[in-house]
Design a protein around this motif. Sequence first.
Motif, PDB file in Angstrom:
ATOM      1  N   TYR A   1       0.802  -1.210   0.000  1.00 27.73           N
ATOM      2  CA  TYR A   1       0.000   0.000   0.000  1.00 27.73           C
ATOM      3  C   TYR A   1       0.839   1.266   0.000  1.00 27.73           C
ATOM      4  O   TYR A   1       0.305   2.349  -0.046  1.00 27.73           O
ATOM      5  CB  TYR A   1      -0.931   0.025   1.213  1.00 27.73           C
ATOM      6  N   LEU A   2       2.148   1.127   0.070  1.00 28.40           N
ATOM      7  CA  LEU A   2       2.977   2.318   0.096  1.00 28.40           C
ATOM      8  C   LEU A   2       3.078   2.912  -1.294  1.00 28.40           C
ATOM      9  O   LEU A   2       3.170   2.203  -2.287  1.00 28.40           O
ATOM     10  CB  LEU A   2       4.382   1.988   0.620  1.00 28.40           C
TER      11      LEU A   2
ATOM     12  N   GLY B   1       6.218   6.948   0.018  1.00 28.78           N
ATOM     13  CA  GLY B   1       5.245   7.780   0.716  1.00 28.78           C
ATOM     14  C   GLY B   1       4.364   6.955   1.629  1.00 28.78           C
ATOM     15  O   GLY B   1       4.533   5.747   1.772  1.00 28.78           O
ATOM     16  N   SER B   2       3.423   7.608   2.243  1.00 28.92           N
ATOM     17  CA  SER B   2       2.506   6.901   3.137  1.00 28.92           C
ATOM     18  C   SER B   2       1.412   6.211   2.319  1.00 28.92           C
ATOM     19  O   SER B   2       1.123   6.619   1.197  1.00 28.92           O
ATOM     20  CB  SER B   2       1.893   7.860   4.148  1.00 28.92           C
ATOM     21  N   PRO B   3       0.797   5.204   2.891  1.00 27.65           N
ATOM     22  CA  PRO B   3      -0.273   4.490   2.184  1.00 27.65           C
ATOM     23  C   PRO B   3      -1.473   5.412   1.945  1.00 27.65           C
ATOM     24  O   PRO B   3      -1.643   6.418   2.633  1.00 27.65           O
ATOM     25  CB  PRO B   3      -0.663   3.374   3.146  1.00 27.65           C
ATOM     26  N   PRO B   4      -2.336   5.050   0.996  1.00 29.13           N
ATOM     27  CA  PRO B   4      -3.555   5.822   0.793  1.00 29.13           C
ATOM     28  C   PRO B   4      -4.420   5.808   2.055  1.00 29.13           C
ATOM     29  O   PRO B   4      -4.362   4.859   2.850  1.00 29.13           O
ATOM     30  CB  PRO B   4      -4.267   5.090  -0.347  1.00 29.13           C
TER      31      PRO B   4
ATOM     32  N   GLN C   1       0.115  15.176   3.605  1.00 27.67           N
ATOM     33  CA  GLN C   1      -0.379  15.007   2.240  1.00 27.67           C
ATOM     34  C   GLN C   1      -1.757  15.629   2.011  1.00 27.67           C
ATOM     35  O   GLN C   1      -2.223  15.693   0.876  1.00 27.67           O
ATOM     36  CB  GLN C   1      -0.473  13.514   1.871  1.00 27.67           C
ATOM     37  N   LEU C   2      -2.415  16.074   3.060  1.00 29.63           N
ATOM     38  CA  LEU C   2      -3.753  16.631   2.934  1.00 29.63           C
ATOM     39  C   LEU C   2      -3.695  18.106   2.530  1.00 29.63           C
ATOM     40  O   LEU C   2      -2.730  18.801   2.816  1.00 29.63           O
ATOM     41  CB  LEU C   2      -4.517  16.469   4.255  1.00 29.63           C
ATOM     42  N   ILE C   3      -4.757  18.566   1.891  1.00 29.27           N
ATOM     43  CA  ILE C   3      -4.785  19.956   1.428  1.00 29.27           C
ATOM     44  C   ILE C   3      -5.343  20.922   2.472  1.00 29.27           C
ATOM     45  O   ILE C   3      -5.347  22.119   2.261  1.00 29.27           O
ATOM     46  CB  ILE C   3      -5.595  20.076   0.113  1.00 29.27           C
TER      47      ILE C   3
END
Length: 111
Positions: free
Chosen positions: A5-6, A24-27, A66-68
């Motif tokens: 999942y990465l 990166g981090s997983p979804p 990763q969030l907006i």
Amino acid sequence: MKESYLNKKVVVDTDTKEYEISVGSPPTSALIKKELGLEKGTGDGTPVGNLTFDQLIKITNMKREQLISDSKKSAVKEIIGTCASMGVTIDGKSAKEITGEIDQGKYDDKL
């Protein structure tokens, strides 16, 4: 076959043969499924699992970069949106209910 999942990215410079690997981090959906031990969400809105608010905060903290969103409150709402699309409730409440409670300040002490 084991699923990964990465988010992985490999960039290769063909001239110099240098490369860069980033992981990166997983979804968000993968983090929610892992937290609840689910194999998949639902496509029709039928509840398939329930996160506690503390689990919601944990996932939000993992995805924050990763969030907006510009605030933690907005970031939590982004994760709630993913929960809703997967059929996951928070503290036994729908996304609409929990979002209303966040807007009313019920969870300000945790945010």
